[in-house]
Design a protein around this motif. Sequence first.
Motif, PDB file in Angstrom:
ATOM      1  N   VAL A 104      10.514  -6.432  11.551  1.00 14.50           N
ATOM      2  CA  VAL A 104      10.149  -5.456  10.530  1.00 14.50           C
ATOM      3  C   VAL A 104      10.209  -4.046  11.095  1.00 14.50           C
ATOM      4  O   VAL A 104       9.958  -3.824  12.274  1.00 14.50           O
ATOM      5  N   ARG A 105      10.539  -3.101  10.222  1.00 11.31           N
ATOM      6  CA  ARG A 105      10.530  -1.682  10.552  1.00 11.31           C
ATOM      7  C   ARG A 105      10.026  -0.915   9.352  1.00 11.31           C
ATOM      8  O   ARG A 105      10.054  -1.450   8.248  1.00 11.31           O
ATOM      9  N   PRO A 106       9.613   0.299   9.437  1.00  7.81           N
ATOM     10  CA  PRO A 106       9.256   1.063  10.622  1.00  7.81           C
ATOM     11  C   PRO A 106       7.855   0.688  11.111  1.00  7.81           C
ATOM     12  O   PRO A 106       7.233  -0.212  10.553  1.00  7.81           O
ATOM     13  N   ASP A 123       0.813  -1.218   0.000  1.00  4.92           N
ATOM     14  CA  ASP A 123       0.000   0.000   0.000  1.00  4.92           C
ATOM     15  C   ASP A 123       0.847   1.269   0.000  1.00  4.92           C
ATOM     16  O   ASP A 123       0.560   2.232   0.723  1.00  4.92           O
ATOM     17  N   GLY A 124       1.937   1.268  -0.776  1.00  9.15           N
ATOM     18  CA  GLY A 124       2.784   2.448  -0.895  1.00  9.15           C
ATOM     19  C   GLY A 124       3.757   2.656   0.258  1.00  9.15           C
ATOM     20  O   GLY A 124       4.493   3.633   0.278  1.00  9.15           O
ATOM     21  N   ILE A 125       3.778   1.736   1.214  1.00 15.59           N
ATOM     22  CA  ILE A 125       4.670   1.843   2.376  1.00 15.59           C
ATOM     23  C   ILE A 125       5.868   0.926   2.162  1.00 15.59           C
ATOM     24  O   ILE A 125       5.700  -0.280   1.940  1.00 15.59           O
ATOM     25  N   THR A 126       7.075   1.496   2.201  1.00 21.63           N
ATOM     26  CA  THR A 126       8.283   0.688   2.075  1.00 21.63           C
ATOM     27  C   THR A 126       8.526  -0.043   3.386  1.00 21.63           C
ATOM     28  O   THR A 126       8.511   0.558   4.457  1.00 21.63           O
ATOM     29  N   ILE A 127       8.735  -1.342   3.270  1.00 19.15           N
ATOM     30  CA  ILE A 127       8.942  -2.213   4.428  1.00 19.15           C
ATOM     31  C   ILE A 127      10.358  -2.757   4.370  1.00 19.15           C
ATOM     32  O   ILE A 127      10.805  -3.239   3.338  1.00 19.15           O
ATOM     33  N   ASN A 128      11.057  -2.656   5.490  1.00 12.74           N
ATOM     34  CA  ASN A 128      12.402  -3.205   5.615  1.00 12.74           C
ATOM     35  C   ASN A 128      12.364  -4.187   6.770  1.00 12.74           C
ATOM     36  O   ASN A 128      11.791  -3.898   7.817  1.00 12.74           O
ATOM     37  N   GLY A 129      12.947  -5.373   6.569  1.00 11.59           N
ATOM     38  CA  GLY A 129      12.914  -6.359   7.640  1.00 11.59           C
ATOM     39  C   GLY A 129      14.002  -7.393   7.493  1.00 11.59           C
ATOM     40  O   GLY A 129      14.801  -7.357   6.548  1.00 11.59           O
ATOM     41  N   VAL A 130      14.029  -8.301   8.449  1.00  5.85           N
ATOM     42  CA  VAL A 130      14.969  -9.414   8.410  1.00  5.85           C
ATOM     43  C   VAL A 130      14.251 -10.713   8.765  1.00  5.85           C
ATOM     44  O   VAL A 130      13.338 -10.733   9.587  1.00  5.85           O
ATOM     45  N   ASP A 131      14.666 -11.761   8.090  1.00  5.40           N
ATOM     46  CA  ASP A 131      14.287 -13.122   8.443  1.00  5.40           C
ATOM     47  C   ASP A 131      15.488 -13.719   9.154  1.00  5.40           C
ATOM     48  O   ASP A 131      16.594 -13.729   8.603  1.00  5.40           O
ATOM     49  N   MET A 132      15.283 -14.185  10.376  1.00  9.66           N
ATOM     50  CA  MET A 132      16.336 -14.851  11.141  1.00  9.66           C
ATOM     51  C   MET A 132      15.970 -16.334  11.170  1.00  9.66           C
ATOM     52  O   MET A 132      14.937 -16.703  11.727  1.00  9.66           O
ATOM     53  N   ILE A 133      16.803 -17.148  10.534  1.00 12.40           N
ATOM     54  CA  ILE A 133      16.477 -18.556  10.317  1.00 12.40           C
ATOM     55  C   ILE A 133      17.540 -19.441  10.958  1.00 12.40           C
ATOM     56  O   ILE A 133      18.741 -19.223  10.766  1.00 12.40           O
ATOM     57  N   GLN A 134      17.086 -20.435  11.708  1.00 15.67           N
ATOM     58  CA  GLN A 134      17.990 -21.426  12.299  1.00 15.67           C
ATOM     59  C   GLN A 134      17.511 -22.804  11.866  1.00 15.67           C
ATOM     60  O   GLN A 134      16.306 -23.070  11.822  1.00 15.67           O
ATOM     61  N   TRP A 135      18.465 -23.702  11.546  1.00 15.91           N
ATOM     62  CA  TRP A 135      18.097 -25.042  11.122  1.00 15.91           C
ATOM     63  C   TRP A 135      18.933 -26.075  11.858  1.00 15.91           C
ATOM     64  O   TRP A 135      19.973 -25.779  12.433  1.00 15.91           O
ATOM     65  N   ASN A 136      18.429 -27.307  11.836  1.00 13.94           N
ATOM     66  CA  ASN A 136      19.127 -28.406  12.513  1.00 13.94           C
ATOM     67  C   ASN A 136      20.098 -29.082  11.547  1.00 13.94           C
ATOM     68  O   ASN A 136      20.184 -28.725  10.369  1.00 13.94           O
TER      69      ASN A 136
END
Length: 132
Positions: free
Chosen positions: A108-110, A83-96
């Motif tokens: 996510v921010r902002p 909806d016109g809002i820039t989203i910045n985020g991170v996926d933090m993934i851990q696996w076995n």
Amino acid sequence: MSSVIEQWHHIVENLDANGLDKLLADDVVFHSPVVHTPQAGKHITKLYLAAAMQTLNAPGHFKYLREVIDGNNAVLEFQTEIDGITINGVDMIQWNDAGQIIDFKVMVRPLKAVNAIHAAMGRMLEAMKPKG
């Protein structure tokens, strides 16, 4: 690059929620940026990730900007738009050691972005509910 992260990229690029069946451990825990409590288990994690892929992967907007991989952990920074809002985020993934994701955390921010994701994810999850 880790084969787990290669598989994750393939799933995201192809919007292949069924690919999560192999990639997620049965006891995976999902940490949403908009849900207070961690969500435990493959079924609920797959549901959230499938909805997120549909919600965040607006045509031409979603992209990973960079990633850091160390052992069985990865942090993938992404950017998209809702909806016109820039989203910045991170996926933090851990696996076995079996190559299955055991922990998946999204940050996510902002704040405007968090609110946009909350609304869009709510709509997507509602649409995904079985009709009956």
